[in-house]
Design a protein around this motif. Structure first.
Motif, PDB file in Angstrom:
ATOM      1  N   ASP A 171       3.990   6.175  -4.759  1.00  0.00           N
ATOM      2  CA  ASP A 171       4.482   6.037  -6.131  1.00  0.00           C
ATOM      3  C   ASP A 171       5.955   5.623  -6.137  1.00  0.00           C
ATOM      4  O   ASP A 171       6.785   6.189  -6.837  1.00  0.00           O
ATOM      5  N   PHE A 172       6.251   4.571  -5.350  1.00  0.00           N
ATOM      6  CA  PHE A 172       7.619   4.086  -5.224  1.00  0.00           C
ATOM      7  C   PHE A 172       7.988   3.051  -6.288  1.00  0.00           C
ATOM      8  O   PHE A 172       9.130   2.607  -6.327  1.00  0.00           O
ATOM      9  N   GLY A 173       7.042   2.604  -7.086  1.00  0.00           N
ATOM     10  CA  GLY A 173       7.341   1.582  -8.079  1.00  0.00           C
ATOM     11  C   GLY A 173       6.097   0.862  -8.537  1.00  0.00           C
ATOM     12  O   GLY A 173       4.973   1.180  -8.117  1.00  0.00           O
ATOM     13  N   SER A 174       6.297  -0.128  -9.399  1.00  0.00           N
ATOM     14  CA  SER A 174       5.174  -0.868  -9.991  1.00  0.00           C
ATOM     15  C   SER A 174       4.815  -2.122  -9.199  1.00  0.00           C
ATOM     16  O   SER A 174       3.923  -2.863  -9.602  1.00  0.00           O
ATOM     17  N   ASP A 175       5.512  -2.379  -8.097  1.00  0.00           N
ATOM     18  CA  ASP A 175       5.296  -3.610  -7.329  1.00  0.00           C
ATOM     19  C   ASP A 175       4.459  -3.358  -6.073  1.00  0.00           C
ATOM     20  O   ASP A 175       4.578  -4.070  -5.085  1.00  0.00           O
ATOM     21  N   GLY A 176       3.600  -2.341  -6.124  1.00  0.00           N
ATOM     22  CA  GLY A 176       2.776  -2.014  -4.972  1.00  0.00           C
ATOM     23  C   GLY A 176       1.461  -2.762  -4.975  1.00  0.00           C
ATOM     24  O   GLY A 176       1.262  -3.745  -5.704  1.00  0.00           O
ATOM     25  N   LEU A 177       0.536  -2.293  -4.159  1.00  0.00           N
ATOM     26  CA  LEU A 177      -0.785  -2.907  -4.045  1.00  0.00           C
ATOM     27  C   LEU A 177      -1.518  -2.795  -5.379  1.00  0.00           C
ATOM     28  O   LEU A 177      -1.604  -1.703  -5.949  1.00  0.00           O
ATOM     29  N   PRO A 178      -2.053  -3.899  -5.906  1.00  0.00           N
ATOM     30  CA  PRO A 178      -2.765  -3.825  -7.190  1.00  0.00           C
ATOM     31  C   PRO A 178      -3.935  -2.845  -7.125  1.00  0.00           C
ATOM     32  O   PRO A 178      -4.543  -2.652  -6.070  1.00  0.00           O
ATOM     33  N   GLN A 179      -4.252  -2.248  -8.260  1.00  0.00           N
ATOM     34  CA  GLN A 179      -5.335  -1.263  -8.296  1.00  0.00           C
ATOM     35  C   GLN A 179      -6.695  -1.881  -7.997  1.00  0.00           C
ATOM     36  O   GLN A 179      -7.609  -1.193  -7.571  1.00  0.00           O
ATOM     37  N   ASP A 180      -6.840  -3.188  -8.239  1.00  0.00           N
ATOM     38  CA  ASP A 180      -8.134  -3.818  -7.965  1.00  0.00           C
ATOM     39  C   ASP A 180      -8.271  -4.238  -6.498  1.00  0.00           C
ATOM     40  O   ASP A 180      -9.287  -4.815  -6.104  1.00  0.00           O
ATOM     41  N   ALA A 181      -7.252  -3.947  -5.686  1.00  0.00           N
ATOM     42  CA  ALA A 181      -7.351  -4.230  -4.253  1.00  0.00           C
ATOM     43  C   ALA A 181      -8.196  -3.146  -3.595  1.00  0.00           C
ATOM     44  O   ALA A 181      -7.876  -1.960  -3.671  1.00  0.00           O
ATOM     45  N   THR A 182      -9.278  -3.536  -2.972  1.00  0.00           N
ATOM     46  CA  THR A 182     -10.202  -2.599  -2.348  1.00  0.00           C
ATOM     47  C   THR A 182     -10.413  -2.971  -0.888  1.00  0.00           C
ATOM     48  O   THR A 182      -9.926  -4.007  -0.417  1.00  0.00           O
ATOM     49  N   THR A 183     -11.151  -2.140  -0.188  1.00  0.00           N
ATOM     50  CA  THR A 183     -11.482  -2.454   1.202  1.00  0.00           C
ATOM     51  C   THR A 183     -12.213  -3.783   1.302  1.00  0.00           C
ATOM     52  O   THR A 183     -11.989  -4.575   2.224  1.00  0.00           O
ATOM     53  N   GLY A 219       0.817  -1.206   0.000  1.00  0.00           N
ATOM     54  CA  GLY A 219       0.000   0.000   0.000  1.00  0.00           C
ATOM     55  C   GLY A 219       0.848   1.252   0.000  1.00  0.00           C
ATOM     56  O   GLY A 219       0.536   2.233  -0.705  1.00  0.00           O
ATOM     57  N   LEU A 220       1.947   1.263   0.772  1.00  0.00           N
ATOM     58  CA  LEU A 220       2.833   2.428   0.800  1.00  0.00           C
ATOM     59  C   LEU A 220       3.543   2.619  -0.531  1.00  0.00           C
ATOM     60  O   LEU A 220       3.729   3.754  -0.993  1.00  0.00           O
ATOM     61  N   VAL A 221       3.963   1.525  -1.160  1.00  0.00           N
ATOM     62  CA  VAL A 221       4.600   1.620  -2.484  1.00  0.00           C
ATOM     63  C   VAL A 221       3.633   2.250  -3.482  1.00  0.00           C
ATOM     64  O   VAL A 221       4.015   3.119  -4.276  1.00  0.00           O
ATOM     65  N   ARG A 222       2.369   1.830  -3.417  1.00  0.00           N
ATOM     66  CA  ARG A 222       1.352   2.400  -4.313  1.00  0.00           C
ATOM     67  C   ARG A 222       1.042   3.850  -3.954  1.00  0.00           C
ATOM     68  O   ARG A 222       1.001   4.718  -4.839  1.00  0.00           O
ATOM     69  N   ALA A 223       0.864   4.143  -2.679  1.00  0.00           N
ATOM     70  CA  ALA A 223       0.476   5.487  -2.256  1.00  0.00           C
ATOM     71  C   ALA A 223       1.568   6.516  -2.526  1.00  0.00           C
ATOM     72  O   ALA A 223       1.283   7.655  -2.897  1.00  0.00           O
TER      73      ALA A 223
END
Length: 777
Positions: free
Chosen positions: A584-596, A578-582
């Motif tokens: 913008d640290f790279g492409s290996d973060g939380l997938p966009q289809d991951a939701t609550t 989640g932090l990688v995605r939030a």
């Protein structure tokens, strides 16, 4: 303002639980009306019209949106019927049946009888006569239709033998294996068996299906727990291949922090080192007396990508499992002990949080960074403590002034804010088993609790809070670590019990940890201290994972997420992604289809694996100590009563901490009733009382090492319930719930588990002295 009837009707029509916010939004309430609504909901909760769970409301008998359930039967049409796993029949009545519905495009094995499944509650079914329909999200555990036990060969070498069950509840219920049904099992082998067609008389017969291992081999005791709880302990070939193929990450796209003297501080026997710390005084004139604290955590997300074989296996395992004689890791050693272990003088990728701490010990602000680091030193807790107290060695001597002293100064600053926050401060010493080379118990020790432990624990808590705050701010879904406050019923029971000690717990709308801390301070250093600590512990809820936040009661924090141990906990890996995605640290973060919604399924699954690990760890300790004491039948021990039920008393020995059982039928020439208020067994005729917290002397009568069960005889006379004019008197029949036992033959070794055994997920304790895998805030 809606009426009570309108509010009840709204709650009843919602799928799962709702909160005050949803009700206020549905009826368009203003600020003043929201205050009135809070009072109305409290009235409904206190009268039992609605039930409150995790600050959410539902009508009694209703279910939350996602439910962990066991499939128990089929209806007349052959449809599967399940019941929720977590359901208190004493307070909630019979568990509601759930019609199991399998999606057309289901992935994975089909559910069947006795399977454990994760269900999404969608609607009721009048047609099938059940109040709920649950759509299968995932089959978590396939039914174990086979029994696990120890094979004992028949004497004389004629073949066949018997199966000794490993479950305490099955003690004395042996199975007979006829000649030819041994499946090459040898005496002492751990085996799975299946029942054969039963005869009217004699022992039930079974055939051996599989040999799981020999009890004469190393690590045999934990082997029992692994199979009894179906804990995956062998990595699939695809997972090992992916781990072996992994290569160290490059510095590209990372900040170079290799000159920052971060150090790891861990137990002396730790094999993986996933967190490092650093602190310096803040040179900002606006923050005089403050510090900059840095916590760097191994960047597991760089190696374990979403949906990969490594990731799928990690989610199945949920967490590492720690036994006295082995560790069952969540990730293969190539990842956990090599590429992601923050070894000294070696380049390692990490996610770091830099926190600015004010002179008052409170965090002012923080920032996250994806870095390349190089640990300046690997220290043990005692080693760091010795150095700060002037006893340095070759490793700590060059670190003490520039690294360790600033760390301890920063901790002293942070501790002032921690003391002001007042988390729940239970005093529950944790024992550690020291084994001999052959895997048997050498001794049991209580490791000293050092400032080095508290330093790391408090810095990890600060980092976990920072992670939750950042993901909330960036509106990125995450898995929280949550801990609900005690239920009204538990608080009421605790209040009544404390009255018997002349201790008052005020009746207030919202209890806080500080209320318990004041009581703990009252009894500190008194004979009642261990008793009160245990009773307050049992009044607490169990910590768990959730995709929706309701705070952490024990730590007294509004938001909290596990971030600091992604090597051993899947929840932390999700937060890293989640932090990688939030950020913008790279492409290996939380997938966009991951939701609550999808993370709620993950949270429910890893909460189950955590409880599974806790049970397996506890049972293994019980078996090791029972084996250790098996040759001391007839010996006497000093102990403390730690639990009371209508069936008998639970005790813990002083030296080893071993738990055992004293059947009520062996207490004396009286009929003993369970007094819930006093949490004691009281003689109906004599008024003799045995209550939790009492110091007693006991004699070991029976030991069942395979089941981890010990049975004792009580040698100490109890105290007495006061009758008229202050004399000892009998317990009145209204004095407690029905139950008890008359004097009679000695019972079998302890049956069900001890209700007061340290339930590691219940308390708010942090990173404990036995290592990061041992305690769970």
């Amino acid at each position: 303002m809606p009426t009570k009837e309108q509010v009840l009707a709204f709650i009843a029509t919602q799928s799962g639980e709702v909160g005050k916010r949803e009700i206020a939004r549905a009826f368009g309430l203003n600020a003043a009306q929201k205050i009135e609504l809070k009072s109305l909901l409290r009235d409904l909760s206190e009268t039992g019209t609605v039930e409150r769970s995790r600050r959410r409301l539902h009508v009694p008998g209703a279910l939350p949106g996602v439910v962990l359930a066991d499939i128990v039967s089929r209806d007349a049409d052959g449809e599967l019927i399940a019941v929720p796993v977590e359901w208190d029949t004493e307070t909630q009545g019979d568990a509601p049946p759930i019609l199991v519905q399998v999606p057309r495009r289901a992935v994975g094995p089909a559910p069947g009888l006795a399977d454990r499944v994760l269900l999404r509650i969608v609607e009721g079914s009048i047609e099938h006569g059940v109040p709920h329909v649950g759509r299968v999200i995932k089959v978590l555990e396939k039914a174990r239709k086979q029994t696990i036990g120890i094979f004992r060969a028949a004497p004389g070498g004629e073949g066949g033998g018997r199966i000794i069950p490993i479950d305490k509840k099955q003690l004395g219920r042996e199975l007979q294996v006829p000649p030819g049904a041994e499946h090459e099992a040898k005496d002492g082998d751990l085996v799975t068996v299946e029942l054969m067609r039963q005869r009217v008389f004699g022992l039930p017969t079974a055939r051996v299906k599989e040999k799981l291992g020999s009890l004469s081999s190393e690590k045999a005791v934990s082997l029992i727990a692994l199979h009894a709880h179906a804990i995956p302990h062998v990595f699939p070939e695809a997972v090992l291949k992916e781990a072996e193929a992994a290569r160290p990450v490059t510095p590209r796209g990372r900040e170079d922090w290799r000159d920052v003297p971060l150090v790891t501080i861990d137990p002396p026997d730790a094999k993986d080192h996933d967190d490092a710390v650093h602190a310096v005084p803040d040179d900002d004139a606006a923050n005089e007396g403050g510090f900059i604290v840095t916590v760097a955590i191994a960047d597991v997300a760089a190696y374990v990508r979403p949906g990969s074989p490594l990731d799928r296996e990690a989610l199945i395992r949920g967490n590492s499992v720690y036994f006295p004689d082995r560790v069952v890791p969540m990730l293969p050693e190539r990842i956990s002990n090599d590429l992601c272990s923050l070894r000294p003088k070696e380049d390692r990728p990490a996610l770091a949080v830099r926190m600015v701490i004010g002179a008052d010990g409170r965090k002012r602000h923080h920032s996250f960074h994806r870095i390349l680091m190089r640990s300046a030193g690997k220290l043990a807790y005692a080693q760091a403590q010795n150095a700060i107290e002037g006893r340095t060695d070759d490793i700590t001597d060059p670190l003490v002034n520039g690294v360790l002293k600033p760390l301890y100064a920063a901790y002293a600053c942070v501790k002032t804010a921690r003391d002001s926050r007042q988390p729940l401060d239970l005093d529950l010493p944790e024992r550690k088993i020291v084994l001999k080379e052959d895997g048997t118990v050498d001794r049991v020790v209580v490791p000293e609790r050092l400032d080095a432990h508290r330093l790391i624990e408090e810095f990890m808590i600060l980092a976990n809070v920072a992670a939750a705050e950042t993901l909330e701010e960036k509106k990125t879904p995450l898995v929280y670590r949550v801990h609900d406050g005690p239920s009204l019923e538990k608080l009421s029971n605790l209040r009544e019990f404390l009255k018997t000690l002349d201790i008052a717990l005020a009746k207030i709308d919202q209890v806080r940890p500080s209320h318990f801390n004041r009581i703990l301070a009252q009894v500190k250093d008194t004979d009642a201290a261990p008793l009160v600590n245990q009773v307050i512990l049992r009044s607490q809820s169990q910590a768990e994972y959730a995709s929706e936040n309701y705070g952490h009661f024990g730590l007294n924090l509004r938001r909290y997420a596990h971030f600091t141990s992604p090597i051993r906990r899947y929840a932390d890996l999700v937060v890293h992604r989640g932090l990688v995605r939030a950020m913008d640290f790279g492409s290996d973060g939380l997938p966009q289809d991951a939701t609550t919604a999808t993370l709620s399924e993950v949270a429910a699954a890893i909460s189950v694996t955590e409880r599974r690990a806790m049970a397996a760890e506890r049972e293994t300790v019980d078996r090791l100590i029972a084996h250790h004491l098996a040759d001391q039948i007839g010996a006497t021990f000093n102990a403390r009563i730690t639990g009371a039920t209508k069936a008998g008393l639970f005790v813990a020995l002083d030296i080893t901490g071993a738990d055992g059982f004293i059947p009520a039928s062996t207490l004396g020439q009286d009929y003993y009733r369970y007094d819930e208020t006093r949490q004691a067994l009281v003689g109906e005729r004599t008024g003799e009382m045995h209550r939790i917290g009492d110091r007693v002397e006991v004699k070991l009568v029976e030991a069942a090492p395979v089941a981890g069960a010990l049975r004792f005889e009580l040698l100490t006379e109890g105290s007495y319930v006061k009758g008229p004019r202050g004399r000892p008197g009998p317990l009145r029949r209204g004095g407690g719930p029905k139950g008890g036992a008359r004097q009679g033959p000695a019972g079998r070794a302890a049956g069900s588990g001890h209700p007061g055994q340290n339930p590691q997920g219940r308390g708010p304790q942090g990173k404990g002295p036995q290592g990061k895998g041992r305690s769970r805030p």
